[in-house]
Write a protein that holds these residues in place. Structure first.
Motif, PDB file in Angstrom:
ATOM      1  N   LYS A 409      54.638  55.714  56.838  1.00 16.79           N
ATOM      2  CA  LYS A 409      53.955  55.162  55.664  1.00 16.79           C
ATOM      3  C   LYS A 409      54.301  53.680  55.483  1.00 16.79           C
ATOM      4  CE  LYS A 409      53.634  55.498  50.631  1.00 16.79           C
ATOM      5  NZ  LYS A 409      54.083  56.199  49.412  1.00 16.79           N
ATOM      6  N   THR A 410      55.590  53.369  55.599  1.00 18.49           N
ATOM      7  CA  THR A 410      56.031  51.975  55.435  1.00 18.49           C
ATOM      8  C   THR A 410      55.388  51.071  56.478  1.00 18.49           C
ATOM      9  OG1 THR A 410      58.160  52.702  54.548  1.00 18.49           O
ATOM     10  CG2 THR A 410      58.048  50.453  55.381  1.00 18.49           C
ATOM     11  N   HIS A 411      55.330  51.529  57.717  1.00 18.17           N
ATOM     12  CA  HIS A 411      54.735  50.723  58.796  1.00 18.17           C
ATOM     13  C   HIS A 411      53.237  50.528  58.574  1.00 18.17           C
ATOM     14  CE1 HIS A 411      54.457  48.785  62.639  1.00 18.17           C
ATOM     15  NE2 HIS A 411      53.597  49.677  63.102  1.00 18.17           N
ATOM     16  N   ILE A 412      52.546  51.572  58.140  1.00 19.75           N
ATOM     17  CA  ILE A 412      51.104  51.457  57.851  1.00 19.75           C
ATOM     18  C   ILE A 412      50.872  50.442  56.741  1.00 19.75           C
ATOM     19  CG2 ILE A 412      49.122  52.684  56.871  1.00 19.75           C
ATOM     20  CD1 ILE A 412      50.055  55.176  58.411  1.00 19.75           C
ATOM     21  N   ALA A 419      47.040  42.701  57.940  1.00 22.36           N
ATOM     22  CA  ALA A 419      45.608  42.592  58.241  1.00 22.36           C
ATOM     23  C   ALA A 419      44.786  42.246  57.009  1.00 22.36           C
ATOM     24  CB  ALA A 419      45.114  43.909  58.860  1.00 22.36           C
ATOM     25  N   LYS A 420      45.497  41.921  55.898  1.00 19.29           N
ATOM     26  CA  LYS A 420      44.844  41.521  54.647  1.00 19.29           C
ATOM     27  C   LYS A 420      43.852  42.575  54.164  1.00 19.29           C
ATOM     28  CE  LYS A 420      45.455  36.602  55.559  1.00 19.29           C
ATOM     29  NZ  LYS A 420      44.837  35.278  55.742  1.00 19.29           N
ATOM     30  N   GLY A 421      44.236  43.851  54.340  1.00 20.37           N
ATOM     31  CA  GLY A 421      43.437  44.945  53.808  1.00 20.37           C
ATOM     32  C   GLY A 421      42.283  45.387  54.681  1.00 20.37           C
ATOM     33  N   ASN A 422      42.087  44.711  55.805  1.00 19.38           N
ATOM     34  CA  ASN A 422      40.978  45.076  56.707  1.00 19.38           C
ATOM     35  C   ASN A 422      41.379  46.326  57.501  1.00 19.38           C
ATOM     36  OD1 ASN A 422      39.358  45.144  59.213  1.00 19.38           O
ATOM     37  ND2 ASN A 422      38.471  43.246  58.404  1.00 19.38           N
ATOM     38  N   LYS A 423      40.688  47.439  57.215  1.00 17.16           N
ATOM     39  CA  LYS A 423      41.069  48.724  57.825  1.00 17.16           C
ATOM     40  C   LYS A 423      40.752  48.768  59.323  1.00 17.16           C
ATOM     41  CE  LYS A 423      40.600  51.457  53.610  1.00 17.16           C
ATOM     42  NZ  LYS A 423      40.109  50.377  52.752  1.00 17.16           N
ATOM     43  N   THR A 424      39.662  48.126  59.721  1.00 17.10           N
ATOM     44  CA  THR A 424      39.313  48.130  61.145  1.00 17.10           C
ATOM     45  C   THR A 424      40.394  47.437  61.966  1.00 17.10           C
ATOM     46  OG1 THR A 424      36.952  48.139  60.618  1.00 17.10           O
ATOM     47  CG2 THR A 424      37.568  47.444  62.839  1.00 17.10           C
ATOM     48  N   ASN A 425      40.823  46.244  61.496  1.00 21.22           N
ATOM     49  CA  ASN A 425      41.878  45.511  62.197  1.00 21.22           C
ATOM     50  C   ASN A 425      43.215  46.248  62.125  1.00 21.22           C
ATOM     51  OD1 ASN A 425      40.082  43.514  62.866  1.00 21.22           O
ATOM     52  ND2 ASN A 425      40.634  42.177  61.157  1.00 21.22           N
ATOM     53  N   THR A 426      43.465  46.894  60.980  1.00 22.64           N
ATOM     54  CA  THR A 426      44.697  47.665  60.829  1.00 22.64           C
ATOM     55  C   THR A 426      44.756  48.799  61.850  1.00 22.64           C
ATOM     56  OG1 THR A 426      44.783  47.159  58.463  1.00 22.64           O
ATOM     57  CG2 THR A 426      46.101  49.020  59.230  1.00 22.64           C
ATOM     58  N   LEU A 437      43.273  56.495  60.486  1.00 24.89           N
ATOM     59  CA  LEU A 437      43.894  55.630  59.483  1.00 24.89           C
ATOM     60  C   LEU A 437      43.510  56.079  58.078  1.00 24.89           C
ATOM     61  CD1 LEU A 437      45.480  53.122  58.569  1.00 24.89           C
ATOM     62  CD2 LEU A 437      43.369  51.795  58.862  1.00 24.89           C
ATOM     63  N   TRP A 438      42.229  56.370  57.901  1.00 23.70           N
ATOM     64  CA  TRP A 438      41.745  56.794  56.575  1.00 23.70           C
ATOM     65  C   TRP A 438      42.454  58.075  56.144  1.00 23.70           C
ATOM     66  CZ3 TRP A 438      39.246  61.150  54.702  1.00 23.70           C
ATOM     67  CH2 TRP A 438      38.713  61.045  53.413  1.00 23.70           C
ATOM     68  N   GLU A 439      42.645  59.019  57.073  1.00 17.99           N
ATOM     69  CA  GLU A 439      43.310  60.285  56.761  1.00 17.99           C
ATOM     70  C   GLU A 439      44.767  60.058  56.361  1.00 17.99           C
ATOM     71  OE1 GLU A 439      42.681  62.421  60.358  1.00 17.99           O
ATOM     72  OE2 GLU A 439      40.717  63.221  59.749  1.00 17.99           O
ATOM     73  N   LYS A 440      45.436  59.140  57.068  1.00 14.89           N
ATOM     74  CA  LYS A 440      46.842  58.868  56.749  1.00 14.89           C
ATOM     75  C   LYS A 440      46.986  58.130  55.414  1.00 14.89           C
ATOM     76  CE  LYS A 440      48.647  59.027  61.464  1.00 14.89           C
ATOM     77  NZ  LYS A 440      49.504  60.213  61.181  1.00 14.89           N
ATOM     78  N   LEU A 441      46.051  57.222  55.140  1.00 12.41           N
ATOM     79  CA  LEU A 441      46.071  56.539  53.843  1.00 12.41           C
ATOM     80  C   LEU A 441      45.914  57.546  52.707  1.00 12.41           C
ATOM     81  CD1 LEU A 441      43.891  53.372  54.586  1.00 12.41           C
ATOM     82  CD2 LEU A 441      46.362  53.457  54.301  1.00 12.41           C
TER      83      LEU A 441
END
Length: 448
Positions: A409-412, A419-426, A437-441
């Protein structure tokens, strides 16, 4: 202290005499013989004081005064006038001159007036510096935290600072409610007005009304003079009512009236006082529950709860612990002239602790560690027992799966921030799909 002074005087002997006298006192002096030259000099440099004659060959000293004060309202101007032009000197005072001195005068008298004028200038500059420092102290960089919860609060402060709606700040003790209230005031158009802070729980009930709303002479035994209350003192500024949930029932009624029409009477008085005050309140109580249990007026609650700002407990925004530690550690190292750092075990312990006293408790812990540090690096042996004990209990009772989940969680969160909130880049940086990523968030309840 050395000052730069401007003299505008057409009489050469007078001009040289005054220049020599002020130079001998350590000041830098520029002297001109005409109003035009004086105005040119004022436009090209900064002067602590302008000394000008009223009667000049090309301009009237009152016109010079008017132009100077329009260019710089903070300017300090001394008018020199002959006996027959006292009327002009009085007019100069009305226009904003510091003072006037009537010719002929002695150098001793002149120097006394100069000293008073320069003292006023220094006080004005000190006042400006203090107000600037206050604004900087209560700007966003001084509210530490970059969590989503704190960013929401910054956004709210921006929205409410320059409107006069009543604000209710909610949060546990030590979360920083007073700092938020001060920031709202110093970011607002009322920042040059007073900020009066009142702790509603600090006074006995018998004194609450007189302290808030003032008292007339003779209102009760011992009231030997009229005394303005906190609301009067806050006129054209802000009043911050902390611990509003502890306000006695009788005073709640009077506060409701102030909120409705901005008026009240002093204790023992009949004259209605009207004030222009912005009201900010704070509490660590559940006011809705207080209303249900009839300890707090329902109509007052709705009047106060126009714009609520809820400050989360520090345990609910653990990502802010690290920057808070950095800030407090730097401040206390500077204050006590030390270069103390924390071992990684200490940092881990501070991160895991739940802080029932919130930010205030963390701040106090850091001060203690810096003051009592026996070496340049603080170890866990120097931690308060209740902090290190909680760390040991957590370590003993946490499964490997929980440790891995917490690390993930901390690393995500750190990657998402990078990535300034950009989920694709994250997702790309983490080497997982956007769906994963969406599932883990969602799993870790991370807002983005």
């Amino acid at each position: 202290m050395k000052h730069k002074l401007l003299i505008i005087e057409d009489d050469k002997i007078m001009r040289v005499t005054l220049t020599d006298s002020l130079t001998m006192k350590g000041h830098e002096v520029l002297a001109t013989a005409t109003g035009a030259d004086g105005m040119t000099a004022f436009g090209e440099d900064e002067f602590s004081l302008v000394i000008t004659d009223v009667m000049l060959p090309d301009m009237n000293g009152l016109d010079i005064l008017d132009v100077i004060l329009k260019k710089d309202p903070r300017a300090v101007v001394l008018i020199m006038t002959a006996y027959g032009t006292i009327k002009d000197a009085v007019e100069a005072m009305k226009l904003g001159a510091f003072d006037y001195i009537t010719k002929p005068f002695s150098l001793e008298e002149f120097n006394l007036v100069i000293d008073r004028a320069l003292e006023l200038r220094s006080l004005r500059e000190e006042n400006i510096t203090l107000k600037k420092n206050l604004s900087e102290c209560f700007s966003f960089p001084n509210i530490i935290g970059d969590s989503p919860e704190m960013n929401n609060i910054y956004e709210l402060i921006n929205k409410v600072s320059n409107i006069d709606s009543t604000v209710l700040i909610l949060g546990e003790s030590g979360t920083g409610k007073e700092l938020v209230a001060s920031t709202i005031h110093y970011q607002s158009d009322r920042k040059n007005g007073p900020l009066i802070k009142v702790n509603c729980a600090a006074l006995p009930e018998s004194l609450v009304e007189s302290e808030r709303f003032g008292v007339e002479k003779g209102a009760f035994t011992g009231a030997d003079r009229r005394k303005p209350g906190r609301f009067e003192r806050a006129d054209k500024g802000t009043i911050f009512l902390d611990e509003i949930g502890d306000l006695p029932a009788g005073v709640q009624t009077k506060l409701l009236r102030v909120l409705e029409d901005g008026s009240f009477e002093r204790l023992g008085g009949t004259q209605t006082i009207e004030v222009d005050v912005r009201v900010i309140t704070a509490t660590n109580k559940n006011l809705e529950k207080e209303v249900q249990e009839e300890r707090f007026r329902e109509d007052l609650f709705y009047r106060l709860n126009v714009i609520p700002i809820s400050i989360p407990a520090l345990r609910e925004r653990k990502e802010d612990v690290s920057p808070l530690i950095d800030s407090f550690l730097a401040n206390y190292n500077c204050t006590f002239g030390k270069k103390i750092s924390l071992s990684q075990d200490v940092i881990n312990s501070l991160f895991d602790y739940d802080y029932p006293g919130n930010v205030r408790e963390l701040k106090n812990i850091l001060e203690r560690l810096v003051v009592l540090a026996s070496t340049d690096v603080v170890t866990t042996d120097e931690l308060p027992e209740h902090v290190s004990k909680e760390r040991k209990e957590i370590t003993a009772n946490v499964s490997l799966a929980e440790v891995a989940a917490k690390a993930e969680k901390t690393h995500i969160m750190k990657t998402l921030k990078f990535a300034k909130g950009n989920k694709t880049n994250t997702a790309k940086l983490l080497g997982i799909s956007r769906k994963t990523l969406w599932e883990k968030l969602k799993l870790y309840n991370v807002e983005s």
